[in-house]
Design a protein around this motif. Structure first.
Motif, PDB file in Angstrom:
ATOM      1  N   UNK A  59       0.833  -1.200   0.000  1.00 47.89           N
ATOM      2  CA  UNK A  59       0.000   0.000   0.000  1.00 47.89           C
ATOM      3  C   UNK A  59       0.867   1.249   0.000  1.00 47.89           C
ATOM      4  N   UNK A  60       0.269   2.394  -0.362  1.00 37.80           N
ATOM      5  CA  UNK A  60       1.039   3.644  -0.401  1.00 37.80           C
ATOM      6  C   UNK A  60       1.033   4.359   0.942  1.00 37.80           C
ATOM      7  N   UNK A  61       0.387   3.785   1.939  1.00 39.93           N
ATOM      8  CA  UNK A  61       0.505   4.346   3.289  1.00 39.93           C
ATOM      9  C   UNK A  61       0.373   3.219   4.304  1.00 39.93           C
ATOM     10  N   UNK A  63      -1.649   2.966   6.505  1.00 39.42           N
ATOM     11  CA  UNK A  63      -3.021   2.858   7.002  1.00 39.42           C
ATOM     12  C   UNK A  63      -3.824   1.793   6.266  1.00 39.42           C
ATOM     13  N   UNK A  88      -7.781   2.247   7.018  1.00 37.53           N
ATOM     14  CA  UNK A  88      -8.116   3.000   8.217  1.00 37.53           C
ATOM     15  C   UNK A  88      -8.297   4.450   7.773  1.00 37.53           C
ATOM     16  N   UNK A  89      -9.479   5.002   7.946  1.00 34.03           N
ATOM     17  CA  UNK A  89      -9.768   6.332   7.395  1.00 34.03           C
ATOM     18  C   UNK A  89      -9.394   7.479   8.343  1.00 34.03           C
ATOM     19  N   UNK A  90      -9.002   7.154   9.569  1.00 32.01           N
ATOM     20  CA  UNK A  90      -8.502   8.187  10.480  1.00 32.01           C
ATOM     21  C   UNK A  90      -9.416   9.398  10.540  1.00 32.01           C
ATOM     22  N   UNK A  92      -9.898  11.645   8.152  1.00 37.36           N
ATOM     23  CA  UNK A  92     -10.144  12.203   6.816  1.00 37.36           C
ATOM     24  C   UNK A  92     -11.595  12.605   6.615  1.00 37.36           C
ATOM     25  N   UNK A  93     -11.759  13.657   5.818  1.00 37.60           N
ATOM     26  CA  UNK A  93     -13.071  13.963   5.254  1.00 37.60           C
ATOM     27  C   UNK A  93     -12.810  14.490   3.850  1.00 37.60           C
ATOM     28  N   UNK A  95     -12.605  13.919  -0.215  1.00 34.22           N
ATOM     29  CA  UNK A  95     -12.274  12.805  -1.114  1.00 34.22           C
ATOM     30  C   UNK A  95     -10.837  12.389  -0.872  1.00 34.22           C
ATOM     31  N   UNK A  96     -10.621  11.105  -0.687  1.00 34.97           N
ATOM     32  CA  UNK A  96      -9.253  10.623  -0.503  1.00 34.97           C
ATOM     33  C   UNK A  96      -9.068   9.320  -1.282  1.00 34.97           C
ATOM     34  N   UNK A  97      -7.958   9.233  -1.982  1.00 31.37           N
ATOM     35  CA  UNK A  97      -7.607   8.011  -2.722  1.00 31.37           C
ATOM     36  C   UNK A  97      -6.611   7.204  -1.913  1.00 31.37           C
ATOM     37  N   UNK A  98      -6.855   5.914  -1.813  1.00 29.79           N
ATOM     38  CA  UNK A  98      -5.895   5.010  -1.174  1.00 29.79           C
ATOM     39  C   UNK A  98      -5.528   3.947  -2.204  1.00 29.79           C
ATOM     40  N   UNK A 131     -10.366  29.015   2.955  1.00 25.16           N
ATOM     41  CA  UNK A 131      -9.475  28.454   3.981  1.00 25.16           C
ATOM     42  C   UNK A 131      -8.439  29.473   4.433  1.00 25.16           C
ATOM     43  N   UNK A 213     -10.118  24.439  11.182  1.00 28.64           N
ATOM     44  CA  UNK A 213      -9.247  25.608  11.214  1.00 28.64           C
ATOM     45  C   UNK A 213      -9.140  26.281   9.855  1.00 28.64           C
TER      46      UNK A 213
END
Lengths: 230, 153
Positions: A59-61, A63, A88-90, A92-93, A95-98, A131, A213
């Motif tokens: 995997x690339x992480x 997680x 494991x999505x920790x 995140x909110x 869009x995330x690619x795993x 932001x 934040x």
């Protein structure tokens, strides 16, 4: 000579035809806001005419836990298998690619045969836009606004606002209780470069969305920004 | 000569040619190539970064890799779930505000994390130009830009 050359060509084709067929190498998942893990199966079949070995999968992480069903790594022609990835999505909110990279047989270390990707869409319950608020050094001291929007099935109230520095004044305005707020920010010193971290705390029932934040910065505009101004 | 003999001759000639090439030119180059003409939007080749340019380097690899072999002075921002994304944002904002150029790298061109991290940095809207380094850390290593490496031709 022709026969020998033919055998040589056949050998080349035989080696190049090696591979596993995955119907999907990208899977999209719409997860709930409180998602903790996402599990996805990637089915595959060896449609080549020789056995294929999954030499390595990575995997690339850290997680992601990757397994191949039954621990089987060598697949004869026609055999099928499943790569299972648990992410494991920790916190995140959005869009995330795993991704998981797969090396087959003689793949070079720097080039895996394929990459399997899971694209997870997680609702953003508390959004702050923009932001970053920016003021030009020695420019006009004008208030700017960060809009805070709640995107939940139940109201989310802002319970506190803090800043990492006294260099920015902040004022919270309620537009619609539990739904929309405005954070009005004004620099107190426009002659000194500085950055402030503005945090809002909410009563969101899902812990990972509770604190958000944004940033406020007084800085010299970049050459591109300066050129863009009239 | 039968067909097997012919095959053996072809194989022997091929092996001799390959061996000769290896002896004369050396082992195959592992330096990642980068052609500016075929870059994806938002990508950059190492050769396109002027020497001495002020750059904030962002390492999108795992923390242990960054600690061992990251670019000196680089920031860490990866997508590991056990990392604190708010802390990454804050550190990045502190370093990027006032710097015109940010370049994100991960392990190599297969990694895919650097483009996601670059997108998150762009979303902060700090006014910097954010690019992804084609070839990632391997390109930096080949150029002698990371710890314990020296430039390769």
């Amino acid at each position: 000579m022709k026969i020998g050359f033919g055998i040589w060509l056949a050998l080349i084709v035989w080696v190049r035809a090696a591979g596993l067929d995955f119907p999907d190498t990208l899977k999209e998942i719409h997860a709930p806001a409180d998602v903790k893990t996402v599990t996805t199966d990637f089915e595959f079949t060896n449609r080549s005419d020789k056995a294929v070995t999954v030499r390595e999968y990575k995997p690339t992480c850290s997680c992601v836990a990757v397994t191949i069903k039954g621990g089987k790594l060598r697949y004869l022609p026609g055999e099928s298998g499943v790569v299972r990835a648990e992410f494991d999505m920790g916190n995140f909110s959005g869009v995330v690619d795993k991704a998981v990279a797969l090396w087959l047989d003689n793949d070079p270390a720097e080039k895996p045969s394929l990459t399997l990707t899971v694209r997870v869409h997680i609702p953003v319950l508390v959004s702050m836009e923009p932001k970053t608020l920016k003021w030009d050094l020695n420019g006009k001291v004008e208030p700017q606004i960060i809009r805070v929007t709640m995107n939940h099935s139940k109201p989310i109230r802002v319970t506190g606002v803090s800043s990492s520095t006294e260099a920015f004044k902040k004022e919270l305005k309620t537009i619609e209780e539990g739904k929309t707020y405005e954070l009005v920010v004004t620099p107190t010193d426009i002659a000194t470069p500085g950055l402030g971290v503005l945090r809002i705390e909410t009563d969101c029932d899902i812990a990972k969305h509770r604190i958000q934040q944004a940033f406020a910065v007084v800085r010299k505009p970049s050459p591109a920004e300066a050129a863009a101004k009239p | 000569m039968n067909s097997w003999g012919q095959l053996a001759v072809i194989a022997a000639v091929s092996l001799a040619a390959a061996g000769g090439t290896f002896l004369v030119k050396g082992p195959p180059s592992r330096v990642p190539s980068c052609d500016p003409a075929i870059l994806k939007p938002g990508e950059i080749c190492l050769s396109q970064i002027p020497a001495g340019a002020e750059v904030v380097w962002v390492d999108a690899r795992q923390r242990s890799d960054w600690e061992k072999t990251g670019v000196a002075g680089s920031l860490l921002w990866n997508l590991d779930s056990n990392e604190d994304m708010s802390a990454f944002e804050e550190e990045a904002a502190l370093r990027i505000a006032g710097n015109p150029r940010v370049i994100v790298y991960c392990g190599d061109e297969n990694c895919g994390v650097s483009s996601q991290v670059a997108e998150r940095i762009r979303a902060l809207d700090l006014g910097a130009e954010v690019s992804v380094l084609r070839g990632g850390w391997r390109a930096l290593k080949a150029a002698g830009r990371v710890k314990d490496s020296s430039p390769r031709p």
